[in-house]
Design a protein around this motif. Structure first.
Motif, PDB file in Angstrom:
ATOM      1  N   GLY A   3     -74.048 -35.235   3.880  1.00  0.00           N
ATOM      2  CA  GLY A   3     -74.115 -33.679   3.896  1.00  0.00           C
ATOM      3  C   GLY A   3     -73.032 -33.119   3.582  1.00  0.00           C
ATOM      4  N   HIS A   4     -71.581 -33.701   3.630  1.00  0.00           N
ATOM      5  CA  HIS A   4     -70.734 -33.035   3.042  1.00  0.00           C
ATOM      6  C   HIS A   4     -70.692 -33.037   1.644  1.00  0.00           C
ATOM      7  CE1 HIS A   4     -68.084 -31.400   6.198  1.00  0.00           C
ATOM      8  NE2 HIS A   4     -68.245 -32.522   7.036  1.00  0.00           N
ATOM      9  N   GLU A   5     -70.961 -34.240   1.227  1.00  0.00           N
ATOM     10  CA  GLU A   5     -70.864 -34.280  -0.307  1.00  0.00           C
ATOM     11  C   GLU A   5     -71.991 -33.671  -1.129  1.00  0.00           C
ATOM     12  OE1 GLU A   5     -69.148 -37.023  -2.411  1.00  0.00           O
ATOM     13  OE2 GLU A   5     -67.809 -36.370  -0.583  1.00  0.00           O
ATOM     14  N   PHE A   6     -73.122 -33.682  -0.616  1.00  0.00           N
ATOM     15  CA  PHE A   6     -74.319 -32.776  -1.068  1.00  0.00           C
ATOM     16  C   PHE A   6     -73.833 -31.327  -1.149  1.00  0.00           C
ATOM     17  CE2 PHE A   6     -77.852 -30.008  -1.312  1.00  0.00           C
ATOM     18  CZ  PHE A   6     -78.453 -30.077  -2.535  1.00  0.00           C
ATOM     19  N   LEU A   7     -73.314 -30.824   0.024  1.00  0.00           N
ATOM     20  CA  LEU A   7     -72.705 -29.470  -0.176  1.00  0.00           C
ATOM     21  C   LEU A   7     -71.521 -29.236  -0.879  1.00  0.00           C
ATOM     22  CD1 LEU A   7     -73.041 -26.593   1.077  1.00  0.00           C
ATOM     23  CD2 LEU A   7     -71.497 -27.292   2.931  1.00  0.00           C
ATOM     24  N   SER A   8     -70.625 -30.033  -1.155  1.00  0.00           N
ATOM     25  CA  SER A   8     -69.800 -29.832  -1.870  1.00  0.00           C
ATOM     26  C   SER A   8     -70.274 -29.644  -3.407  1.00  0.00           C
ATOM     27  CB  SER A   8     -68.849 -31.188  -1.889  1.00  0.00           C
ATOM     28  OG  SER A   8     -68.073 -31.450  -0.784  1.00  0.00           O
ATOM     29  N   SER A   9     -71.368 -30.396  -3.737  1.00  0.00           N
ATOM     30  CA  SER A   9     -71.638 -29.977  -5.331  1.00  0.00           C
ATOM     31  C   SER A   9     -72.543 -28.814  -5.267  1.00  0.00           C
ATOM     32  CB  SER A   9     -72.341 -31.285  -5.857  1.00  0.00           C
ATOM     33  OG  SER A   9     -73.441 -31.608  -4.772  1.00  0.00           O
ATOM     34  N   ALA A  10     -73.374 -28.174  -4.074  1.00  0.00           N
ATOM     35  CA  ALA A  10     -74.320 -27.292  -3.942  1.00  0.00           C
ATOM     36  C   ALA A  10     -73.624 -25.963  -3.501  1.00  0.00           C
ATOM     37  CB  ALA A  10     -75.232 -27.588  -3.020  1.00  0.00           C
TER      38      ALA A  10
END
Length: 123
Positions: free
Chosen positions: A76-83
């Motif tokens: 979740g953190h990884e996706f949000l970092s890019s989004a």
């Protein structure tokens, strides 16, 4: 019910901004119904984006009825970092819909990472 990646992104931002890692019985996201939010929380639990406690059916224990989120997972953190970047998010959405006609989680993730790499001059 349709999946809404904008809502997924908003929920991820909500959990990133939370100060305490505690269970939420309900959250509010402006412009979205409780049933839509609950549906997306369930989807996000299934996708491994949120760490949740599951409430199962007493008649069919394998059926998850509701999830109670605590926090973001690594994924979740990884996706949000890019989004997180509003400009990149909007460009990725437009590109995905214009070129492919779809708004897929995996395509969005790949597009966002690719766009971030381009901005950094990475291959």
């Amino acid at each position: 019910m349709k999946r809404d990646l904008d809502l997924v992104r908003k929920i991820l931002m909500y959990y990133e901004d939370k100060e305490m890692d505690g269970m939420d019985r309900a959250i509010e996201v402006e412009g979205y119904s409780e049933s839509s939010i609950n549906y997306h929380l369930l989807l996000m639990d299934e996708a491994g984006l949120l760490r949740c406690e599951r409430s199962v059916s007493s008649c069919t224990p394998s059926r998850v009825i509701k999830v109670y989120p605590f926090s973001l997972t690594w994924k979740g953190h990884e996706f949000l970092s890019s989004a997180k970047n509003e400009s990149l998010w909007g460009k990725a959405k437009s590109l995905s819909l214009d070129k492919a006609g779809v708004l897929s989680f995996d395509i969005m993730k790949d597009l966002l990472i690719s766009m971030a790499k381009d901005k950094l001059g990475l291959p």
